[in-house]
Motif scaffolding. Structure first.
Motif, PDB file in Angstrom:
ATOM      1  N   UNK A  55      47.658  40.254  45.987  1.00  0.00           N
ATOM      2  CA  UNK A  55      47.922  41.775  45.749  1.00  0.00           C
ATOM      3  C   UNK A  55      46.700  42.454  46.020  1.00  0.00           C
ATOM      4  N   UNK A  57      44.898  43.760  43.808  1.00  0.00           N
ATOM      5  CA  UNK A  57      43.788  43.599  42.735  1.00  0.00           C
ATOM      6  C   UNK A  57      43.356  41.895  42.680  1.00  0.00           C
ATOM      7  N   UNK A  58      44.459  41.106  43.168  1.00  0.00           N
ATOM      8  CA  UNK A  58      44.089  39.575  42.889  1.00  0.00           C
ATOM      9  C   UNK A  58      44.540  38.663  43.921  1.00  0.00           C
ATOM     10  N   UNK A  59      43.758  37.620  44.017  1.00  0.00           N
ATOM     11  CA  UNK A  59      44.384  36.377  44.932  1.00  0.00           C
ATOM     12  C   UNK A  59      44.574  35.251  43.922  1.00  0.00           C
TER      13      UNK A  59
ATOM     14  N   UNK B  45      50.354  48.674  41.180  1.00  0.00           N
ATOM     15  CA  UNK B  45      49.148  49.067  41.498  1.00  0.00           C
ATOM     16  C   UNK B  45      49.339  49.919  42.813  1.00  0.00           C
ATOM     17  N   UNK B 312      36.761  39.209  47.976  1.00  0.00           N
ATOM     18  CA  UNK B 312      36.767  39.739  46.616  1.00  0.00           C
ATOM     19  C   UNK B 312      35.386  39.639  46.163  1.00  0.00           C
ATOM     20  N   UNK B 364      37.258  31.128  50.654  1.00  0.00           N
ATOM     21  CA  UNK B 364      37.724  29.820  50.535  1.00  0.00           C
ATOM     22  C   UNK B 364      37.358  29.049  51.717  1.00  0.00           C
TER      23      UNK B 364
END
Lengths: 119, 385
Positions: A55, A57-59, B45, B312, B364
């Protein structure tokens, strides 16, 4: 249809299981922006990370529900991850795997047990 | 799937005056900096982010610290000069009714917190990060108590951000329409004494409104009466600030990172730089002054992944697909709903920190191409004139 406590679902056809994420998981994740699916031919071990759904914000990892080999992936959700939130149990399936031991399917939760799990 | 957190230790957590309102609006509550805060509402979001850029978003940021400095002498100039002992910023030159961005630095030149400093006529008002506010207050008391009365305010803080923020707030406070970016003023809002600044953390025009805690709900509800205004959670606050190229303390800034490395030299006015009239005199000024003159070993840069996969925070950065030694790492990363692609920020070696350079981020186990790009990712829409 069977479920895992990590919010994956499976539908069995012979020894081929179709795998996706549950409505509960989809609603928790919200709008998805990226999906990383396994490659056809990949050997999956139960509990290992098979796919990733992301999403804003997050994996989140999607784990392999059982041992087996990936035989097909859903390119439609790679192209447009919102297909998953629109229909997580149908058009939003992630991949199909040939189970090493189809009998293991019966060891997973049924819908009633899963509903209890998320309650 | 990795499950979302269902429970956490609530015992030690604080709630803001707007907590019940968040619950009423079906917010998903998460622990953040010692508070139970709304990370998102049912819209999610992505839609909350886009709403803020298109209309107006209302954010509860009451967890942030609000601290006043009054000079013992009664002369605000003395408080300003005292504060300059802790920040590499021109506070003495700050005009009444204006605020500016500042940084607390440590002895090794690293950033202890980033903050806003407002000139309130007879005193200074500091807005500091929630996670740092106790340490900041102790830091101020340890170094400024001889010159200043330091007081932590018990007030709520509401941010109203977006192109329709001015119109929404002007319904309650007509005077805000004439404020410029970084102005601060006192205002009566529904009978409550409030402090309004024209600033924010989204890259959009907007305001932050400091209210008495017992009036926060009433003022928030009055703002929400405008259909253009929607509650926005911390999730979208983070994606908005990342698109705007703004730093998050604890991720992009920390005690091991200097303002020069963080590319925040614009916050250090010439008067505080080597050769300036009030050069140095703050913690770490030796190393920061030296870096201002001859450069830092690494810099914060904007990063655009070439593919669709978000990169990230924590991802290592490499010069090539095969290089064994990382040349930097990502400190903030995710998907930018307005730019409709993944975006990130991180630190890379000075020799690598060139716009247009393509690096590889490890995600990953795979090396994904990622390009150094100018910040911000979305243009700022501040009301400067």
């Amino acid at each position: 249809m069977k479920f895992t406590d990590e919010h994956e679902w499976l539908r069995l056809d012979g020894d081929i299981a179709t795998v996706g994420i549950t409505e509960f998981a989809s609603s928790q994740l919200g709008d998805l922006v990226f999906v990383d699916l396994p490659k056809a031919g990949a050997k999956l071990k139960k509990g290992s990370a098979a796919a990733v759904v992301e999403s804003v914000k997050t994996a989140s990892d999607v784990y392999a529900p059982l041992n087996g080999e990936v035989i097909a992936v859903n390119d439609a959700v790679s192209k447009d991850p919102t297909v998953i939130s629109g229909d997580p149990l149908g058009a939003g399936w992630l991949y199909k795997m040939k189970l090493d031991n189809p009998a293991d399917f019966e060891t997973l939760m049924d819908e009633a047990a899963y509903k209890k799990h998320i309650a | 799937m990795t499950g979302p957190e269902h429970s956490f230790d609530k015992a030690a957590l604080h709630r803001t005056p707007l907590y019940a309102l968040h619950v009423e609006h079906h917010a998903r509550i998460v622990p953040f900096a010692g508070y139970e805060m709304p990370v998102q509402y049912p819209a999610g979001v992505l839609k909350e982010h886009l709403h803020t850029r298109a209309a107006a978003g209302l954010f509860d940021v009451s967890h942030m610290g609000q601290i006043t400095l009054h000079a013992n002498s009664g002369n605000i100039a003395d408080a300003a000069l005292a504060l300059e002992r802790l920040v590499p910023v021109d506070i003495a030159g700050l005009k009444p009714g204006r605020q500016r961005y500042a940084l607390f630095t440590g002895d090794s030149g690293g950033i202890l917190d980033d903050l806003m400093v407002a000139h309130r006529g007879d005193h200074l008002l500091l807005i500091v990060n929630a996670a740092c506010k106790d340490a900041d207050e102790a830091h101020l008391r340890a170094h400024l108590s001889d010159d200043c009365i330091i007081e932590r305010l018990d007030r709520a803080l509401i941010a109203l951000q977006g192109p329709l923020a001015e119109k929404a707030l002007a319904r309650l406070v007509p005077g805000v329409a004439t404020m410029r970016f970084m102005d601060v003023m006192s205002a009566d809002v529904l009978g409550a004494p409030c402090i309004i600044t024209r600033s924010g953390y989204t890259g959009e025009d907007g305001f932050e409104i400091s209210t008495p805690p017992d009036k926060a709900v009433e003022i928030t509800k009055a703002l929400l009466d405008d259909p253009a205004v929607a509650l926005i959670g911390l999730g979208a606050r983070d994606s908005l600030r990342l698109e705007a190229g703004l730093c998050l303390y604890g991720s992009d800034l920390d005690p091991e990172t200097t303002p020069v490395e963080a590319n925040l030299t614009w916050a250090i006015q010439p008067v505080r730089r080597p050769g300036g009239a009030r050069a140095g005199g703050y913690p770490g000024s030796e190393i920061i002054g030296q870096q201002l003159q001859s450069g830092a070993p690494r810099y914060r840069v904007g990063l655009s992944p070439t593919g669709r996969a978000p990169v990230r925070a924590g991802a290592a950065l490499y010069a090539s697909e095969t290089a064994s030694d990382a040349i930097g790492h990502v400190t903030s990363g995710g998907f930018g709903p307005s730019v409709e692609r993944p975006i990130a920020m991180g630190y890379v070696n000075a020799e690598t920190a060139k716009p247009g350079a393509t690096l590889f981020a490890e995600v990953r186990g795979q090396r994904l191409p990622i390009t150094i790009t100018a910040l911000p990712f979305t243009p700022a829409h501040f009301k400067r004139a």
